[in-house]
Design an enzyme around this catalytic site. Sequence first.
Site, PDB file in Angstrom:
ATOM      1  N   ARG A  46       0.842  -1.206   0.000  1.00  0.00           N
ATOM      2  CA  ARG A  46       0.000   0.000   0.000  1.00  0.00           C
ATOM      3  C   ARG A  46       0.877   1.256   0.000  1.00  0.00           C
ATOM      4  O   ARG A  46       0.564   2.253  -0.638  1.00  0.00           O
ATOM      5  CB  ARG A  46      -0.949  -0.003   1.220  1.00  0.00           C
ATOM      6  N   TYR A  98     -17.460  16.135 -14.580  1.00  0.00           N
ATOM      7  CA  TYR A  98     -17.926  14.753 -14.645  1.00  0.00           C
ATOM      8  C   TYR A  98     -19.002  14.522 -13.574  1.00  0.00           C
ATOM      9  O   TYR A  98     -18.856  14.968 -12.429  1.00  0.00           O
ATOM     10  CB  TYR A  98     -16.716  13.837 -14.436  1.00  0.00           C
ATOM     11  N   ASP A 170      -8.748  18.541 -13.577  1.00  0.00           N
ATOM     12  CA  ASP A 170      -9.021  17.215 -14.122  1.00  0.00           C
ATOM     13  C   ASP A 170      -8.753  17.311 -15.617  1.00  0.00           C
ATOM     14  O   ASP A 170      -9.528  17.919 -16.363  1.00  0.00           O
ATOM     15  CB  ASP A 170     -10.481  16.833 -13.831  1.00  0.00           C
ATOM     16  N   LYS A 195      -9.083   6.093 -18.830  1.00  0.00           N
ATOM     17  CA  LYS A 195      -9.397   6.629 -20.147  1.00  0.00           C
ATOM     18  C   LYS A 195      -8.170   6.553 -21.076  1.00  0.00           C
ATOM     19  O   LYS A 195      -7.719   5.484 -21.373  1.00  0.00           O
ATOM     20  CB  LYS A 195      -9.937   8.055 -19.988  1.00  0.00           C
TER      21      LYS A 195
HETATM   22  N1  PLP Z   1     -12.975  12.633 -14.504  1.00  0.00           N
HETATM   23  C1  PLP Z   1     -13.505  12.511 -15.726  1.00  0.00           C
HETATM   24  C2  PLP Z   1     -13.443  13.677 -16.666  1.00  0.00           C
HETATM   25  C3  PLP Z   1     -14.117  11.316 -16.110  1.00  0.00           C
HETATM   26  O1  PLP Z   1     -14.669  11.220 -17.337  1.00  0.00           O
HETATM   27  C4  PLP Z   1     -14.165  10.233 -15.191  1.00  0.00           C
HETATM   28  C5  PLP Z   1     -14.809   8.943 -15.544  1.00  0.00           C
HETATM   29  O2  PLP Z   1     -15.551   8.859 -16.493  1.00  0.00           O
HETATM   30  C6  PLP Z   1     -13.589  10.409 -13.922  1.00  0.00           C
HETATM   31  C7  PLP Z   1     -12.997  11.611 -13.625  1.00  0.00           C
HETATM   32  C8  PLP Z   1     -13.611   9.304 -12.919  1.00  0.00           C
HETATM   33  O3  PLP Z   1     -12.636   8.342 -13.202  1.00  0.00           O
HETATM   34  P1  PLP Z   1     -12.805   6.792 -12.824  1.00  0.00           P
HETATM   35  O4  PLP Z   1     -13.992   6.272 -13.552  1.00  0.00           O
HETATM   36  O5  PLP Z   1     -11.493   6.210 -13.272  1.00  0.00           O
HETATM   37  O6  PLP Z   1     -12.990   6.720 -11.343  1.00  0.00           O
END
Ligand code: PLP
Length: 382
Positions: A46, A98, A170, A195
């Site tokens: 961890r 998101y 992000d 992604k």
């Molecule tokens: N940020 C964005 C722009 C996303 O599109 C997503 C998921 O679709 C996330 C964060 C969250 O990531 P995760 O699904 O890997 O937890």
Amino acid sequence: MEFRTRAIHVGNRRDAETGAVVRPIHLAATYVQPGAGDWGRFDYARSGNPTRKDLETTLASLDSGTDALAFSSGMAAIHCVTMLLSSGQSVLAGTDIYGGTYRLLHKIVDRAGIGVTLAPAHDLDALEAAITPQTRLLWIESPGNPLLSITDIAACAEIAHRHGLLLGVDATFATPVLTRPLELGADIVMHSATKYLGGHSDVLGGALVVADRALYDRLYFIQNATGAVMGPLESFLCSRGIKTLELRVREQSRSARQLAQFLLADDRVARVMYPGLPDHPGHEIAARQMDGGFGAMLSFEIAGDFAAAKKVVESTRLFQLAVSLGAVESLIEQPASMSHASYDPQDRRAHGVADGLIRLSVGLEAVEDLRADLLQAMDSAF
Ligand code: PLP
């Protein structure tokens, strides 16, 4: 070294014992120590793992940071950032974020007594006006999900720092190929590694990258204390995906731009949201802060209702009906019923996520095939 070379070589030293050009996956949960209280480089999985460390080394280099942390998911990475705040403090986030981030902020983070405010991050005056003495963190996405709004990251960094706030970005949609927020003054860059970094729809992960050792230490402490680390297999898959990141993102962005132009010419389409289109309100900023491409995500609103949009997304054959994005296979979804369903419906409409909105993640298939697929899906819905 150029980005593409670093993506292949930084964090990917030859295995010293065997000479293998691909590093082994380290699965060990614990490590033998030189002596009692005398700690080696790794002690417990961890707290640190060699395969994860290799990935973190690559990520720090690609995002022009000093340190990176790999998480079990993108949400775990965002949650870690919010845990920098204490009760009574608050986070100010952009409206075009998101759906999962919206849910995390409004249903989990606020339970810890942390205030949550949303403001349109592309409107810098509105954003600055929403800062209060309690605000500690400014959280933005550029391009935003799902409306592809563009936020001026350098301007947000200036505002954040003038008010003594941290700026977190992000950058999942942009990837470090197109935008490196730390170079623009951001404090923390975050990616859903699920992604583009992974790139093949076969890994769930998240990442934070920073350019400040003290901030890294605080985030590392939280990650180690709460435990949402990326596993060794996922770390390996991400490192492998990153080797082709630049090629994939550049090619997929080229296809997305062509599809945006194609959709624009269809009179059944009311609106196309793609930062590479000259009439996109954030086009100029995008051209400045995105490096040689505008990304492979695009959204469009059909001149029809919820049911018509539902029919379109259910009628494609190559574009697969699924949430997520950023992989080699193209995906299609309806934000109102899928990725952004966790929004309060009134909030969702107020933020511009219309019932007729459709989001595409453009993959690596031949653009002619993708175009034909969209056309037959539109024909079947209208
Ligand atoms: N940020 C964005 C722009 C996303 O599109 C997503 C998921 O679709 C996330 C964060 C969250 O990531 P995760 O699904 O890997 O937890």
